[in-house]
Design a protein around this motif. Structure first.
Motif, PDB file in Angstrom:
ATOM      1  N   VAL A  22       0.905  -1.145  -0.098  1.00  0.00           N
ATOM      2  CA  VAL A  22      -0.071  -0.030  -0.114  1.00  0.00           C
ATOM      3  C   VAL A  22       0.972   1.181   0.129  1.00  0.00           C
ATOM      4  N   GLU A  23       0.648   2.323  -0.734  1.00  0.00           N
ATOM      5  CA  GLU A  23       1.074   3.484  -0.740  1.00  0.00           C
ATOM      6  C   GLU A  23       0.246   4.512  -0.653  1.00  0.00           C
ATOM      7  N   LEU A  24       0.556   5.305   0.239  1.00  0.00           N
ATOM      8  CA  LEU A  24      -0.411   6.744   0.684  1.00  0.00           C
ATOM      9  C   LEU A  24       0.121   7.875   0.323  1.00  0.00           C
ATOM     10  N   GLU A  25      -0.365   8.847  -0.386  1.00  0.00           N
ATOM     11  CA  GLU A  25       0.190  10.128  -0.388  1.00  0.00           C
ATOM     12  C   GLU A  25      -0.524  11.073   0.518  1.00  0.00           C
ATOM     13  N   LEU A  26       0.129  11.852   1.157  1.00  0.00           N
ATOM     14  CA  LEU A  26      -0.440  12.957   2.169  1.00  0.00           C
ATOM     15  C   LEU A  26      -0.335  14.288   2.270  1.00  0.00           C
ATOM     16  N   GLN A  27      -1.163  14.992   2.427  1.00  0.00           N
ATOM     17  CA  GLN A  27      -0.895  16.482   2.814  1.00  0.00           C
ATOM     18  C   GLN A  27      -0.160  16.877   3.777  1.00  0.00           C
ATOM     19  N   ILE A  28       0.579  17.823   3.492  1.00  0.00           N
ATOM     20  CA  ILE A  28       1.441  18.688   4.567  1.00  0.00           C
ATOM     21  C   ILE A  28       0.836  19.909   4.916  1.00  0.00           C
ATOM     22  N   GLY A 103      -7.235  12.792   2.546  1.00  0.00           N
ATOM     23  CA  GLY A 103      -8.181  13.342   1.628  1.00  0.00           C
ATOM     24  C   GLY A 103      -7.569  13.604   0.231  1.00  0.00           C
ATOM     25  N   GLY A 104      -8.421  13.371  -0.689  1.00  0.00           N
ATOM     26  CA  GLY A 104      -7.919  13.137  -2.162  1.00  0.00           C
ATOM     27  C   GLY A 104      -7.333  14.590  -2.627  1.00  0.00           C
ATOM     28  N   THR A 105      -7.897  15.792  -2.036  1.00  0.00           N
ATOM     29  CA  THR A 105      -7.630  16.989  -2.506  1.00  0.00           C
ATOM     30  C   THR A 105      -7.327  17.630  -1.232  1.00  0.00           C
ATOM     31  N   HIS A 106      -6.555  18.924  -1.280  1.00  0.00           N
ATOM     32  CA  HIS A 106      -6.681  20.003  -0.148  1.00  0.00           C
ATOM     33  C   HIS A 106      -7.724  20.786  -0.630  1.00  0.00           C
ATOM     34  N   ALA A 107      -8.664  21.096   0.565  1.00  0.00           N
ATOM     35  CA  ALA A 107      -9.964  21.833   0.317  1.00  0.00           C
ATOM     36  C   ALA A 107      -9.979  23.236  -0.260  1.00  0.00           C
ATOM     37  N   PHE A 108      -8.626  23.965  -0.148  1.00  0.00           N
ATOM     38  CA  PHE A 108      -8.436  25.357  -0.498  1.00  0.00           C
ATOM     39  C   PHE A 108      -7.194  25.967  -0.940  1.00  0.00           C
ATOM     40  N   THR A 137      -1.003  18.081  -7.344  1.00  0.00           N
ATOM     41  CA  THR A 137      -0.858  18.080  -5.980  1.00  0.00           C
ATOM     42  C   THR A 137      -2.370  17.523  -5.453  1.00  0.00           C
ATOM     43  N   ILE A 138      -2.575  16.281  -5.712  1.00  0.00           N
ATOM     44  CA  ILE A 138      -3.501  15.566  -5.194  1.00  0.00           C
ATOM     45  C   ILE A 138      -3.214  14.309  -4.586  1.00  0.00           C
ATOM     46  N   PHE A 139      -4.043  13.607  -3.963  1.00  0.00           N
ATOM     47  CA  PHE A 139      -3.511  12.694  -2.833  1.00  0.00           C
ATOM     48  C   PHE A 139      -4.274  11.225  -2.967  1.00  0.00           C
ATOM     49  N   GLY A 140      -3.359  10.146  -3.444  1.00  0.00           N
ATOM     50  CA  GLY A 140      -4.215   8.927  -3.594  1.00  0.00           C
ATOM     51  C   GLY A 140      -3.730   7.731  -2.935  1.00  0.00           C
ATOM     52  N   GLN A 141      -4.545   6.659  -2.907  1.00  0.00           N
ATOM     53  CA  GLN A 141      -3.910   5.584  -2.540  1.00  0.00           C
ATOM     54  C   GLN A 141      -3.670   4.482  -3.364  1.00  0.00           C
ATOM     55  N   SER A 171     -13.891   4.977  -1.371  1.00  0.00           N
ATOM     56  CA  SER A 171     -12.712   5.847  -0.842  1.00  0.00           C
ATOM     57  C   SER A 171     -12.733   7.292  -1.201  1.00  0.00           C
ATOM     58  N   ALA A 172     -13.746   7.780  -1.833  1.00  0.00           N
ATOM     59  CA  ALA A 172     -13.892   8.862  -2.257  1.00  0.00           C
ATOM     60  C   ALA A 172     -13.827  10.067  -1.107  1.00  0.00           C
ATOM     61  N   SER A 173     -12.845  11.070  -1.313  1.00  0.00           N
ATOM     62  CA  SER A 173     -12.485  12.139  -0.093  1.00  0.00           C
ATOM     63  C   SER A 173     -11.997  13.417  -0.669  1.00  0.00           C
ATOM     64  N   SER A 174     -12.773  13.743  -1.767  1.00  0.00           N
ATOM     65  CA  SER A 174     -12.116  14.953  -2.379  1.00  0.00           C
ATOM     66  C   SER A 174     -13.406  15.745  -2.995  1.00  0.00           C
ATOM     67  N   PRO A 175     -14.287  16.251  -2.151  1.00  0.00           N
ATOM     68  CA  PRO A 175     -15.442  17.175  -2.533  1.00  0.00           C
ATOM     69  C   PRO A 175     -14.914  18.548  -2.760  1.00  0.00           C
ATOM     70  N   PHE A 176     -13.817  19.192  -2.398  1.00  0.00           N
ATOM     71  CA  PHE A 176     -13.564  20.513  -2.303  1.00  0.00           C
ATOM     72  C   PHE A 176     -12.145  20.751  -3.245  1.00  0.00           C
ATOM     73  N   VAL A 177     -12.336  21.644  -3.862  1.00  0.00           N
ATOM     74  CA  VAL A 177     -11.175  22.105  -4.788  1.00  0.00           C
ATOM     75  C   VAL A 177     -11.016  23.584  -4.591  1.00  0.00           C
ATOM     76  N   GLN A 178      -9.935  24.152  -4.387  1.00  0.00           N
ATOM     77  CA  GLN A 178      -9.762  25.465  -4.429  1.00  0.00           C
ATOM     78  C   GLN A 178     -10.945  26.327  -3.797  1.00  0.00           C
ATOM     79  N   GLY A 179     -11.247  25.864  -2.532  1.00  0.00           N
ATOM     80  CA  GLY A 179     -12.392  26.515  -1.713  1.00  0.00           C
ATOM     81  C   GLY A 179     -13.715  26.318  -2.124  1.00  0.00           C
TER      82      GLY A 179
END
Length: 380
Positions: A22-28, A103-108, A137-141, A171-179
């Motif tokens: 398993v690989e996980l991409e994370l937000q910092i 989360g698949g995208t950062h919210a803002f 700059t999106i985040f997936g498993q 798995s969906a976790s990316s409802p927000f994009v750029q606010g």
């Protein structure tokens, strides 16, 4: 006259059947306003003192980091390794006064503010794809499944392809994009689709035929290696696996491990029971099913490739759980299916949770703060 040939594909490595990676991409993120922050180099430096079962690596921009397990036999090993690496990452992030979250995208975040991580590969990608590389700059498993041979890998790839919408919706976790609330459950995959070599793999079920396809592609100069394909599922010959790539990064490691366990159960069911024979026509509703899962999540419409019947996706997911029960027992993955079943019967996927937090708080930085708490394991 000598005809030049493109790069050759790696030999398909020996791999134990149904093993997991398993690989996980994370937000910092920073702790000021919870925007993304370019701290991956410092995190990697601090993580160097830990001896981990897998590893931690950079991603294309400096506000991302990827954690990877080693080769695992089952769901519980995945969970154990993810927990160990997560705890080390959280400790290092605390030293830097930054946060980590799924989360698949950062919210803002604003994609134009991102910095490309300094490696030749990432700079090559940035040169080729321009602004798309920063928008990546999106985040997936990603989940790897071990295969006993290349022909079996291709058959499994096409068999799992009909469950791509199931995996997207769960798995969906990316409802927000750029606010903005996009209306999608997984907006992340819209960014992936912008790349020219994304989507589905070609329908071949013999490795010799796949080698012919790969040679044709490399001869054109369009691709140099398998890394140039951004398919939803792709072979990974150097590992002896196929790699499922459609999942958004979940908000917790428990969810990530459960999804890996579900995929392993599906793979065993397909390999042992052979419930259907893959055909090219299976892909006729593929893009429609994929869109429905991205847009509507668990309430999307699923078109059965064999019968053309339309079903609600959550109902088809539940039916798959029932079909997999014996395989979950054999693999020790009962807890994985139980976890996903509870979500299916309860509040739904992580995208629904994120929307619920935003509806209550009305502040996207607070949503990200709570994502960080969930990832660290200190919030229900």
């Amino acid at each position: 006259m000598t005809v030049s040939r493109g790069p050759s594909l790696e030999r398909f490595a020996d791999s134990r059947s149904l093993t997991l990676g398993v690989e996980l991409e994370l937000q910092i993120v920073n702790h000021h306003d919870y925007d993304l922050t370019p701290a991956s180099k410092d995190l990697l430096r601090l993580m160097g003192k830990y001896k981990l079962p897998g590893n931690v690596t950079p991603e294309i921009t400096e506000s991302m980091i990827e954690l990877c397990t080693g080769v695992c036999d089952n769901h519980m090993q995945v969970l154990s390794q993810l927990t160990e690496t997560r705890d080390a990452l959280v400790a290092c992030a605390a030293q830097l006064n930054v946060g980590l979250c799924g989360g698949g995208t950062h919210a803002f975040q604003d994609w134009s503010e991102r910095r490309i991580f300094d490696t030749p590969r990432f700079h090559e990608v940035a040169t080729l794809y321009g602004y798309l590389s920063k928008q990546f700059t999106i985040f997936g498993q990603h989940v790897h499944i071990g295969c006993p041979g290349p022909d079996q890998a291709l058959v499994l790839l096409h068999g799992l392809s009909r469950f791509i919408p199931h995996l997207i919706a769960l798995s969906a976790s990316s409802p927000f994009v750029q606010g903005t609330d996009t209306g999608f459950h997984s907006a992340r995959l819209n960014s992936v689709f912008a790349f020219p070599l994304s989507g589905r793999a070609p329908f071949v079920n013999r490795w010799d035929d796949f080698l012919i396809f790969f040679e044709k592609m490399t001869r054109t100069g369009v691709v140099k290696s398998m890394k140039d394909f951004y398919w939803d599922i792709r072979p990974k010959p150097e590992f002896g696996t196929i790699e499922v790539r459609v999942l958004d990064t979940p908000l917790t490691i428990e969810k990530a491990a459960a999804l890996a366990g579900y995929i392993q159960c599906l793979a065993r069911w397909l390999r042992i029971e052979k419930p259907f024979e893959p055909h090219e026509d299976d892909y006729l509703p593929y893009t429609f099913n994929r869109f429905q899962a991205c847009r509507f999540g668990l309430d999307g419409t699923f078109v059965d490739p064999s019968t053309g019947e339309h079903r609600v996706l959550r109902d088809d997911i539940e039916a798959s759980f029932q079909a997999l029960e014996i395989h979950a027992m054999e693999l020790g993955a009962e807890d994985a299916l139980s976890y996903l079943r509870k979500e299916l019967a309860g509040a739904g996927n992580d995208a629904s949770w994120l929307r619920g937090v935003h509806e209550h708080e009305q502040l996207l930085p607070e949503v990200v703060r709570q994502q960080c708490r969930r990832w660290a394991g200190d919030s229900p």
